[in-house]
Structure formats: structure tokens, C-alpha cells
Design a protein around this motif. Structure first.
Motif, PDB file in Angstrom:
ATOM      1  N   PRO A 199       0.789  -1.253  -0.083  1.00  0.00           N
ATOM      2  CA  PRO A 199      -0.060  -0.122  -0.011  1.00  0.00           C
ATOM      3  C   PRO A 199       0.830   1.174   0.125  1.00  0.00           C
ATOM      4  O   PRO A 199       0.511   2.164  -0.670  1.00  0.00           O
ATOM      5  N   GLU A 200       1.865   1.467   0.764  1.00  0.00           N
ATOM      6  CA  GLU A 200       2.442   2.383   0.886  1.00  0.00           C
ATOM      7  C   GLU A 200       3.426   2.984  -0.556  1.00  0.00           C
ATOM      8  O   GLU A 200       3.397   3.928  -1.019  1.00  0.00           O
ATOM      9  N   GLU A 201       4.091   1.854  -1.041  1.00  0.00           N
ATOM     10  CA  GLU A 201       4.997   1.989  -2.245  1.00  0.00           C
ATOM     11  C   GLU A 201       3.644   2.330  -3.432  1.00  0.00           C
ATOM     12  O   GLU A 201       3.992   3.147  -4.299  1.00  0.00           O
ATOM     13  N   SER A 202       2.399   1.820  -3.361  1.00  0.00           N
ATOM     14  CA  SER A 202       1.678   1.931  -4.437  1.00  0.00           C
ATOM     15  C   SER A 202       1.048   3.330  -4.342  1.00  0.00           C
ATOM     16  O   SER A 202       0.847   4.098  -5.344  1.00  0.00           O
ATOM     17  N   ARG A 203       0.954   3.884  -3.204  1.00  0.00           N
ATOM     18  CA  ARG A 203       0.442   5.311  -2.923  1.00  0.00           C
ATOM     19  C   ARG A 203       1.430   6.213  -3.726  1.00  0.00           C
ATOM     20  O   ARG A 203       1.152   7.092  -4.459  1.00  0.00           O
ATOM     21  N   ALA A 204       2.675   5.983  -3.369  1.00  0.00           N
ATOM     22  CA  ALA A 204       3.901   6.780  -4.028  1.00  0.00           C
ATOM     23  C   ALA A 204       3.970   6.925  -5.416  1.00  0.00           C
ATOM     24  O   ALA A 204       4.297   7.746  -5.997  1.00  0.00           O
ATOM     25  N   ALA A 205       3.841   5.540  -5.752  1.00  0.00           N
ATOM     26  CA  ALA A 205       3.806   5.439  -7.502  1.00  0.00           C
ATOM     27  C   ALA A 205       2.794   6.132  -8.083  1.00  0.00           C
ATOM     28  O   ALA A 205       2.711   6.691  -8.935  1.00  0.00           O
ATOM     29  N   THR A 206       1.465   6.016  -7.340  1.00  0.00           N
ATOM     30  CA  THR A 206       0.478   6.790  -8.089  1.00  0.00           C
ATOM     31  C   THR A 206       0.303   8.228  -8.148  1.00  0.00           C
ATOM     32  O   THR A 206       0.234   9.028  -8.837  1.00  0.00           O
ATOM     33  N   GLU A 207       1.227   8.780  -6.958  1.00  0.00           N
ATOM     34  CA  GLU A 207       1.406  10.331  -6.836  1.00  0.00           C
ATOM     35  C   GLU A 207       2.633  10.513  -7.872  1.00  0.00           C
ATOM     36  O   GLU A 207       2.323  11.522  -8.661  1.00  0.00           O
ATOM     37  N   LYS A 208       3.483   9.697  -8.234  1.00  0.00           N
ATOM     38  CA  LYS A 208       4.349   9.981  -9.143  1.00  0.00           C
ATOM     39  C   LYS A 208       4.089  10.011 -10.511  1.00  0.00           C
ATOM     40  O   LYS A 208       4.436  11.040 -11.364  1.00  0.00           O
ATOM     41  N   MET A 209       3.233   9.028 -10.668  1.00  0.00           N
ATOM     42  CA  MET A 209       2.633   9.198 -12.271  1.00  0.00           C
ATOM     43  C   MET A 209       1.719  10.001 -12.287  1.00  0.00           C
ATOM     44  O   MET A 209       1.623  10.665 -13.501  1.00  0.00           O
ATOM     45  N   ARG A 210       0.758  10.369 -11.447  1.00  0.00           N
ATOM     46  CA  ARG A 210      -0.005  11.467 -11.575  1.00  0.00           C
ATOM     47  C   ARG A 210       0.849  12.647 -12.060  1.00  0.00           C
ATOM     48  O   ARG A 210       0.348  13.711 -12.879  1.00  0.00           O
ATOM     49  N   ALA A 211       1.752  13.060 -11.210  1.00  0.00           N
ATOM     50  CA  ALA A 211       2.452  14.285 -11.413  1.00  0.00           C
ATOM     51  C   ALA A 211       3.162  14.338 -12.824  1.00  0.00           C
ATOM     52  O   ALA A 211       3.145  15.384 -13.173  1.00  0.00           O
ATOM     53  N   ALA A 212       3.288  13.272 -13.322  1.00  0.00           N
ATOM     54  CA  ALA A 212       3.647  13.128 -14.736  1.00  0.00           C
ATOM     55  C   ALA A 212       2.654  12.986 -15.723  1.00  0.00           C
ATOM     56  O   ALA A 212       3.126  12.899 -17.113  1.00  0.00           O
ATOM     57  N   GLY A 213       1.620  13.305 -15.439  1.00  0.00           N
ATOM     58  CA  GLY A 213       0.593  13.088 -16.186  1.00  0.00           C
ATOM     59  C   GLY A 213      -0.258  11.711 -16.733  1.00  0.00           C
ATOM     60  O   GLY A 213      -0.772  11.610 -17.714  1.00  0.00           O
ATOM     61  N   VAL A 214      -0.119  10.940 -15.849  1.00  0.00           N
ATOM     62  CA  VAL A 214      -0.226   9.450 -16.232  1.00  0.00           C
ATOM     63  C   VAL A 214      -1.442   8.938 -15.172  1.00  0.00           C
ATOM     64  O   VAL A 214      -0.712   9.042 -13.888  1.00  0.00           O
ATOM     65  N   THR A 215      -2.223   8.393 -15.377  1.00  0.00           N
ATOM     66  CA  THR A 215      -3.347   7.938 -14.717  1.00  0.00           C
ATOM     67  C   THR A 215      -2.758   6.520 -14.175  1.00  0.00           C
ATOM     68  O   THR A 215      -2.333   5.726 -14.997  1.00  0.00           O
ATOM     69  N   LEU A 216      -2.772   6.215 -12.608  1.00  0.00           N
ATOM     70  CA  LEU A 216      -2.477   4.808 -12.160  1.00  0.00           C
ATOM     71  C   LEU A 216      -3.737   4.503 -11.193  1.00  0.00           C
ATOM     72  O   LEU A 216      -3.933   5.130 -10.239  1.00  0.00           O
ATOM     73  N   ALA A 217      -4.445   3.766 -11.813  1.00  0.00           N
ATOM     74  CA  ALA A 217      -5.732   3.133 -10.841  1.00  0.00           C
ATOM     75  C   ALA A 217      -5.507   1.967 -10.338  1.00  0.00           C
ATOM     76  O   ALA A 217      -5.975   0.822 -10.981  1.00  0.00           O
ATOM     77  N   LEU A 218      -4.846   1.770  -9.265  1.00  0.00           N
ATOM     78  CA  LEU A 218      -4.513   0.435  -8.921  1.00  0.00           C
ATOM     79  C   LEU A 218      -5.676   0.292  -7.882  1.00  0.00           C
ATOM     80  O   LEU A 218      -6.446   0.769  -7.278  1.00  0.00           O
ATOM     81  N   ARG A 219      -6.199  -1.308  -8.267  1.00  0.00           N
ATOM     82  CA  ARG A 219      -7.545  -1.687  -7.669  1.00  0.00           C
ATOM     83  C   ARG A 219      -7.313  -2.736  -6.751  1.00  0.00           C
ATOM     84  O   ARG A 219      -6.329  -3.813  -6.976  1.00  0.00           O
ATOM     85  N   THR A 220      -8.163  -3.089  -5.806  1.00  0.00           N
ATOM     86  CA  THR A 220      -8.064  -4.136  -4.976  1.00  0.00           C
ATOM     87  C   THR A 220      -8.471  -5.447  -5.830  1.00  0.00           C
ATOM     88  O   THR A 220      -9.191  -5.250  -6.764  1.00  0.00           O
ATOM     89  N   ARG A 221      -8.581  -6.513  -5.008  1.00  0.00           N
ATOM     90  CA  ARG A 221      -8.922  -7.727  -5.405  1.00  0.00           C
ATOM     91  C   ARG A 221     -10.430  -7.714  -5.593  1.00  0.00           C
ATOM     92  O   ARG A 221     -10.877  -7.950  -6.531  1.00  0.00           O
TER      93      ARG A 221
END
Length: 270
Positions: A199-221
Motif C-alpha cells: 500500500p505505501e509503495e503503491s500510493r507513492a507510485a500513483t502520486e509520481k505517475m499523476r505528477a507526470a500526467g499518467v493515470t494509475l488506478a490500482l484496484r483491490t482484489r
């Protein structure tokens, strides 16, 4: 059959990273740009196993295609194809069924520039490349109908794609629209990244991608499973990708050395 004119590759946007080119970089390819490598390296600081995940996704696609071809499926629609890496889906399918028909679809002009590599199929079968956005299912269906018989079963392949499409952008609607045009006996094939395990790494990855203009929509099972509502899941159901029918392919080096934060599944339309 032939793809579209690759001269439109001149429209490649090198000012921000693109998922297909980042994927290529993870796989050790050369069809990417500094902006893609830079973001890729940022992702590696969060989870150094991202390249393993990329290879696991490719291996899942190959195993699922072998299983489907073995079940008699002869038509494949691969949306979010990415930059060619052998063996491609049509090569896997046509080794089992030379008459298999495959339509690839992607929206990155650099994939279009390599379309010829995607189109080297058997004489008995057919391959085609369609330049279209996953968020435009009507355009995808229009192009697919030129090659595929949509009155006969089709395997819809969405490998490592929908975690780049948010619910707000219509992820569920586009899957539903595509499946609605496919007959009984068709299949949905998907892999998807998740934040369930990291969860922590995923949150950081989502923020980095969003800042670069890329959507990252990680979903639960649970959220991933919703894509298969109304379909019949093939055993073993929703699974970590490398554990889905491992007997159908070769193990990816490093796949068992830690968590693979993703899910994969194949399901039949009744």
C-alpha cells in the motif's frame, strides 16, 4: 493484412512518459525515451521488482493464449498491445491454431511504427493492427469487425491495461461495451496491478505517475473481480498472475523471490 501508415509515428509525445514505452524499458527494449526511463527508474526505487512484474504479465498472456487456443478459440482481440516483444500473442495462438485471427489495438504511435512486426502471421490466419484508444470501444469494435467474425467467440485480452484507466474515465463501461458485442463462448483475459500487498509503495507510485500526467488506478482484489461480473471464471479464478496455470509456460526468473502485486484471470461469457 497490413497495418496503418507508420509515418504518423512522428506524433510521438516525448515530453511525458507513456506506459507502453515504460513497459518496453522494463523489458530491456530500446523503443523508449529518456522521459520513460526516468519515470521507470523512479518506479524501481519504490519497488525494484517492477521488471519482473512486466515479464510475469507477458508470461500470463502467453499461457492464457495457449489455454484459449487449446479450448478452440480462434479469434483474439488484444487491446493495449504495447511495443512488440516476441513471442507476440498471434505467434502463440497460431503455433497451436494456424488459422487464428488476431487484432491488436494500441494508442501509442511508437507501437504503430512497429506494427509490421505484429503482422507477421501465418498465411492461414490473419493479423491486423488498429490505432485506437482503449477509451473508444466503438472505434475498436468497428476496426475489429473488419478482421474478426463477432458472431463467433472472441478472446478479449486486456493485459496490464486497466490500471491506467480510472473508474471516472469509464474503465468498467469500456469493458462492458466490448463484451456486449461478443457472443456467448467469448472470453475476457485480464491482468491488473494492485495496492493490496504494497500500500505505501503503491500510493507513492500513483502520486509520481499523476505528477507526470499518467493515470494509475490500482484496484483491490474486490474491485478487480467486478470486471468479471456475469462471467464464468476459469479455474483457478482470480489469482496472482504467475500462479495461473503455470504448467502452460516457463517460469519467469525472480517471480518467486517476493510479492507480485497484481491479479490475473480468464473468464467465459455464458
Amino acid at each position: 493484412m497490413t497495418g496503418q501508415d507508420p509515418t504518423s509515428a512522428a506524433r510521438i509525445d516525448t515530453t511525458r512518459p507513456h506506459p507502453a514505452r515504460m513497459y518496453d524499458w522494463y523489458l530491456g527494449g530500446k523503443d523508449n525515451y529518456p522521459v520513460d526511463e526516468e519515470m521507470g527508474r523512479q518506479m524501481l526505487t519504490l519497488d525494484p521488482r517492477v521488471p519482473v512484474m512486466a515479464r510475469v504479465n507477458r508470461a500470463f498472456m502467453q499461457r492464457a493464449t495457449r489455454w484459449l487456443a487449446g479450448e478452440g478459440v480462434r479469434q483474439f482481440l488484444d487491446v493495449g498491445t504495447g511495443i512488440p516483444t516476441e513471442p507476440n500473442l498471434h505467434q502463440v495462438a497460431q503455433r497451436i491454431a494456424p488459422d487464428a485471427r488476431v487484432v491488436y489495438c494500441d494508442n501509442d504511435p511508437i507501437v504503430l511504427a512497429h506494427a509490421a512486426a505484429l503482422l507477421r502471421g501465418t498465411d492461414e490466419g490473419a493479423t491486423e493492427y488498429l490505432q485506437a484508444d482503449a477509451r473508444d470501444p466503438d472505434a475498436i469494435l468497428e476496426g475489429a469487425r473488419k478482421v474478426l467474425d463477432l458472431t463467433r467467440p472472441v478472446a478479449l485480452s486486456l493485459i496490464a491495461l486497466l490500471h491506467f484507466v480510472s473508474d471516472e474515465d469509464g474503465a468498467h463501461e469500456l469493458v462492458g461495451r466490448l463484451l456486449a458485442e461478443l457472443p456467448s463462448g467469448s472470453y475476457l483475459v485480464m491482468t491488473h496491478a494492485t495496492s493490496d500487498f504494497t500500500p505505501e509503495e503503491s500510493r507513492a507510485a500513483t502520486e509520481k505517475m499523476r505528477a507526470a500526467g499518467v493515470t494509475l488506478a490500482l484496484r483491490t482484489r474486490e474491485e478487480f473481480t467486478r470486471f468479471f461480473d456475469g462471467l464464468e471464471l476459469v479455474e483457478p479464478g482470480i489469482e496472482v498472475p504467475h500462479l495461473w496455470h503455470p504448467e502452460l509456460g516457463e517460469a519467469v526468473p525472480g517471480q518467486d523471490d517476493g510479492i507480485i502485486p497484481g491479479y490475473g484471470a480468464v473468464a467465459r461469457k455464458p
